[in-house]
Design a protein around this motif. Structure first.
Motif, PDB file in Angstrom:
ATOM      1  N   GLY A  11      27.180  21.906  67.183  1.00  0.00           N
ATOM      2  CA  GLY A  11      27.163  23.327  67.493  1.00  0.00           C
ATOM      3  C   GLY A  11      26.960  24.221  66.279  1.00  0.00           C
ATOM      4  N   ASP A  59      23.449  20.549  70.962  1.00  0.00           N
ATOM      5  CA  ASP A  59      23.914  20.466  69.573  1.00  0.00           C
ATOM      6  C   ASP A  59      22.860  19.812  68.685  1.00  0.00           C
ATOM      7  N   SER A 210      34.086  19.031  67.898  1.00  0.00           N
ATOM      8  CA  SER A 210      32.903  18.799  67.062  1.00  0.00           C
ATOM      9  C   SER A 210      33.173  17.928  65.840  1.00  0.00           C
TER      10      SER A 210
END
Length: 322
Positions: A11, A59, A210
């Motif tokens: 991201g 992403d 993440s």
């Protein structure tokens, strides 16, 4: 001398890290590899994953765009990859609405080539990418968290929150994290890149959705521990929903919780975001790291990293002799 760098994340956090690494030139000659989480189940990525199968592309797309070359044609291609189809004016059904063009391109490449790594290499060539983008695993994963107080009316109750998007927006306190499947196979090229790297970089980014997922892939975790590379953690500027109640020092403790043998060389943080540096300094020291404070936020006061400022802070760290 070329310095091989592997950056982990997903991201916006990984995107800003990659843009910052690009800003290290011409002072440093970096060979950049991004290793990207594959748990996204929201928005365009979630729809494509549910309808077509395969890896969620969002992403991966953002990392490719962050590394896109500077030629005007490749900049236009990068802009096209980021273009998102709007809803049709009359409110009718429209299968394209909400999809980013780059997500559709990546989905098509992965289907036609049958290999996510080959698809990402092809897309990277289309964008003149000055680095490589790899998935942490070539199979999609689901993220689950045990969360205390997810229901504000029951602050002491612990429940399971499923899906990256739901974990990211939970208002409770995440107590533990796991992947499904629990031991996904790591991308072989990512494992090789880790073994050949001089630097491994974790963060900034959403900590539970993440950053930490990479440590839950057994082959990746083993490669990280075995790698001769030095390790840098870049801390976030503010807590997100998923990390409300988690101090800056707690972010570092979470790394040790999920990978107890992890040693870190440097922790990079913004002095204003850290506040009292002593707890963060102690947490960094517990990982074997030295805390480096630098002004890396944008000037408008919002909790966003400035790629140019972050790049300037990275140069003396990544360029330092052992």
């Amino acid at each position: 001398m070329t310095i091989r760098v592997v950056a982990f994340g997903g991201g916006h956090g990984l995107s800003v890290s990659l843009r910052a690494l690009r800003r290290c030139a011409p002072e440093l000659d970096l060979d950049i590899t991004a290793v990207v989480t594959v748990g996204d189940d929201g928005g365009s990525s979630g729809r494509l994953r549910a309808e077509r199968g395969g890896l969620p592309p969002g992403d991966l797309r953002q990392a490719l765009v962050a590394l896109a070359g500077d030629h005007p044609a490749t900049r236009r291609s990068a802009g096209l990859f980021q273009h998102r189809f709007a809803e049709v004016a009359d409110g009718g059904r429209d299968g394209l609405a909400g999809h980013a063009v780059g997500n559709l391109v990546l989905c098509g490449l992965m289907e036609s080539l049958g290999d996510p790594v080959a698809a990402l290499e092809h897309a990277g060539a289309m964008l003149g990418a000055v680095g490589r983008v790899l998935p942490m695993s070539c199979q999609p994963v689901d993220i689950e968290a045990r969360v205390r107080g997810a229901d504000p009316g029951r602050p002491d109750e612990v429940c399971t929150v499923r899906g990256q998007h739901q974990v990211a927006v939970t208002t409770g306190r995440v107590e533990s994290l796991r992947l499904t499947p629990q031991a996904p196979a790591a991308c072989a090229e990512a494992v090789a890149a880790i073994g050949a790297a001089e630097w491994l970089i974790f963060g900034p980014g959403s900590w539970y959705t993440s950053v930490l997922p990479h440590l839950l892939v057994p082959q990746l975790a083993a490669a990280i521990l075995a790698s001769p590379a030095r390790r840098l953690v870049t801390l976030n500027l503010a807590a997100e929903k998923e990390t409300l109640g988690l101090s800056v020092a707690d972010h570092l403790a979470a790394l040790r919780w999920y990978l107890p043998e992890l040693a870190v060389d440097f922790v990079l943080a913004d002095a204003k975001a850290v506040g009292d540096p002593e707890p963060v300094d102690r947490a960094a020291e517990s990982l074997g790291a030295r805390l480096v404070l630098a002004p890396v936020a944008v000037d408008d006061g919002t909790p966003r990293h400035d790629p140019a400022a972050l790049g300037a802070a990275l140069v003396p760290v990544l360029g330092a002799d052992r």
